[in-house]
Design a protein around this motif. Structure first.
Motif, mmCIF file in Angstrom:
data_model
loop_
_atom_site.group_PDB
_atom_site.id
_atom_site.type_symbol
_atom_site.label_atom_id
_atom_site.label_comp_id
_atom_site.label_asym_id
_atom_site.label_seq_id
_atom_site.Cartn_x
_atom_site.Cartn_y
_atom_site.Cartn_z
ATOM 1 N N VAL A 1 0.814 -1.215 0.000
ATOM 2 C CA VAL A 1 0.000 0.000 0.000
ATOM 3 C C VAL A 1 0.850 1.267 0.000
ATOM 4 O O VAL A 1 0.510 2.258 -0.659
ATOM 5 N N LEU A 2 1.947 1.255 0.720
ATOM 6 C CA LEU A 2 2.781 2.452 0.833
ATOM 7 C C LEU A 2 3.702 2.640 -0.368
ATOM 8 O O LEU A 2 4.140 3.758 -0.651
ATOM 9 N N SER B 1 -2.817 5.312 -3.996
ATOM 10 C CA SER B 1 -1.467 5.543 -4.506
ATOM 11 C C SER B 1 -0.538 5.876 -3.352
ATOM 12 O O SER B 1 -0.758 6.852 -2.637
ATOM 13 N N GLN B 2 0.454 5.027 -3.125
ATOM 14 C CA GLN B 2 1.496 5.239 -2.125
ATOM 15 C C GLN B 2 0.936 5.661 -0.762
ATOM 16 O O GLN B 2 1.356 6.651 -0.170
ATOM 17 N N GLY B 3 -0.022 4.895 -0.287
ATOM 18 C CA GLY B 3 -0.562 5.114 1.049
ATOM 19 C C GLY B 3 -1.647 6.153 1.147
ATOM 20 O O GLY B 3 -2.149 6.428 2.246
ATOM 21 N N GLY B 4 -2.050 6.743 0.027
ATOM 22 C CA GLY B 4 -3.096 7.763 0.042
ATOM 23 C C GLY B 4 -4.283 7.371 -0.813
ATOM 24 O O GLY B 4 -4.190 6.517 -1.688
ATOM 25 N N MET B 5 -5.419 8.015 -0.556
ATOM 26 C CA MET B 5 -6.636 7.778 -1.310
ATOM 27 C C MET B 5 -6.728 8.798 -2.447
ATOM 28 O O MET B 5 -6.808 10.003 -2.206
ATOM 29 N N VAL B 6 -6.688 8.319 -3.687
ATOM 30 C CA VAL B 6 -6.790 9.200 -4.852
ATOM 31 C C VAL B 6 -8.243 9.556 -5.105
ATOM 32 O O VAL B 6 -8.602 10.719 -5.289
ATOM 33 N N MET B 7 -9.095 8.552 -5.133
ATOM 34 C CA MET B 7 -10.536 8.782 -5.278
ATOM 35 C C MET B 7 -11.285 7.568 -4.762
ATOM 36 O O MET B 7 -10.732 6.474 -4.650
#
Length: 341
Positions: free
Chosen positions: A142-143, A164-170
């Motif tokens: 996930v990260l 994407s890289q530990g964050g929520m894009v949508m």
């Protein structure tokens, strides 16, 4: 992380809990049986056993609807009862709760308040987006990964997440899930055959037939009520009828996935195209669903073992990993949420 820590995945029909001290996961139905709309007759698994079988004076209710808390008092009573009767919780513990992303901040705060102000007397409550918990529970990086797509097919909702890289894009929460498939089967059987079946029977037909294989002439005899004579009876329901009923809600999910992919940033979408779509949630076990999605969308579809437990297994890893805990969870007491206090 010191002390007792619990991970909570509160679904519409089931509560899943990770107990760090025992390193165990347990499940309980998210159900209350009420007599006369005042007296609590039963809770949890005992209450669910009465669903569609209880007498007229007992109503079986589900405190959550479409992935969020619909009846706060009932949900808090149910949680408090489980704390008292199961003896699995310790007062003053820490909690990490998986919540849907595509809901209002007030609805997220309800999850926080449910635990923080319950009999659990929580020391702290932290939130993690369910899409992130699902991805962690599926074993994905996930990260590190540039792009991940997680589709959680639940009993009442389908949650689509681009990470994407530990964050929520949508993220998008569709109010379409297993119960919508079952309702569609009930409606089509009633319309085409003048025969009434229950939701549990429709679910049995859905699980038995699945959504994608070459068989077209199978049928199952089910019990219900003949709407012409008005008496209980039995009838053969064909696989073609069941699949025709599920076609519309399935196509709605496919359209939503395509729409999200079209709006995903090119670099993230390129990574998703290589990895494919991760399918989680209880309905992911539906036979042929992954093949149907793969052929409809044109991307690989991966199902992890026990997809219904992906989110709570993700909570288990997040609680046990300091880096995950620090980067993926947050508190609604943080400054960003001061307006909600």
């Amino acid at each position: 992380m010191a002390g007792n820590v619990y991970g909570l995945d509160l679904g519409t029909y089931e509560i899943k809990v990770y107990d760090k001290k025992k390193d165990a996961i347990w499940q309980e139905k998210n159900t209350i049986a009420m007599k006369g709309k005042k007296y609590i007759f039963a809770t949890g698994n005992r209450a669910y056993e009465m669903f569609e079988k209880s007498p007229d004076d007992i109503e079986v209710v589900f405190p959550m609807k479409d992935g969020v808390i619909a009846h706060f008092d009932d949900m808090q009573y149910l949680l408090g009862t489980l704390l008292e009767t199961e003896r699995r919780f310790v007062w003053g513990a820490q909690y990490v709760i998986a919540v849907p992303t595509d809901v209002t901040e007030v609805e997220k705060k309800a999850f926080y308040d449910l635990v923080f102000h319950s009999e659990a007397k929580a020391k702290s409550v932290r939130i993690v987006e369910r899409g992130l918990a699902d991805a962690v529970g599926s074993g994905m990086d996930v990260l590190g990964e540039k792009g991940l797509f997680v589709a959680n097919f639940g009993s009442s909702t389908t949650e689509l997440s681009v990470l994407s890289q530990g964050g929520m894009v949508m993220n998008r929460l569709l109010k379409t899930g297993g119960e919508d498939f079952d309702s569609a089967v009930v409606s089509l059987v009633r319309h085409n055959m003048d025969f009434l079946i229950g939701a549990s029977t429709a679910e049995k037909l859905r699980r038995e037939f699945g959504v994608f294989d070459q068989s077209t002439d199978s049928s199952i005899r089910v019990a219900g009520r003949d709407l012409i004579s008005g008496v209980p009876s039995q009838i053969d329901v064909s696989i073609s009828l069941v699949r025709a009923a599920m076609k519309e809600p399935l196509e709605e999910c496919v359209r939503a996935v395509r729409s999200m992919l079209e709006r995903t940033p090119p670099d993230v979408r390129r990574a998703i195209m290589e990895i494919g779509i991760c399918l989680t949630g209880g309905v992911a076990n539906l036979r042929g669903l992954s093949t149907y999605l793969q052929e409809s969308i044109g991307l690989p579809v991966i199902i992890t073992p026990e997809p219904e437990l992906c989110a709570v297994k993700g909570l288990q890893k997040i609680i046990s990993d300091r880096d995950y805990y620090k980067r993926l969870t947050y508190s609604m007491l943080d400054e960003d949420y001061r307006w909600l206090r």
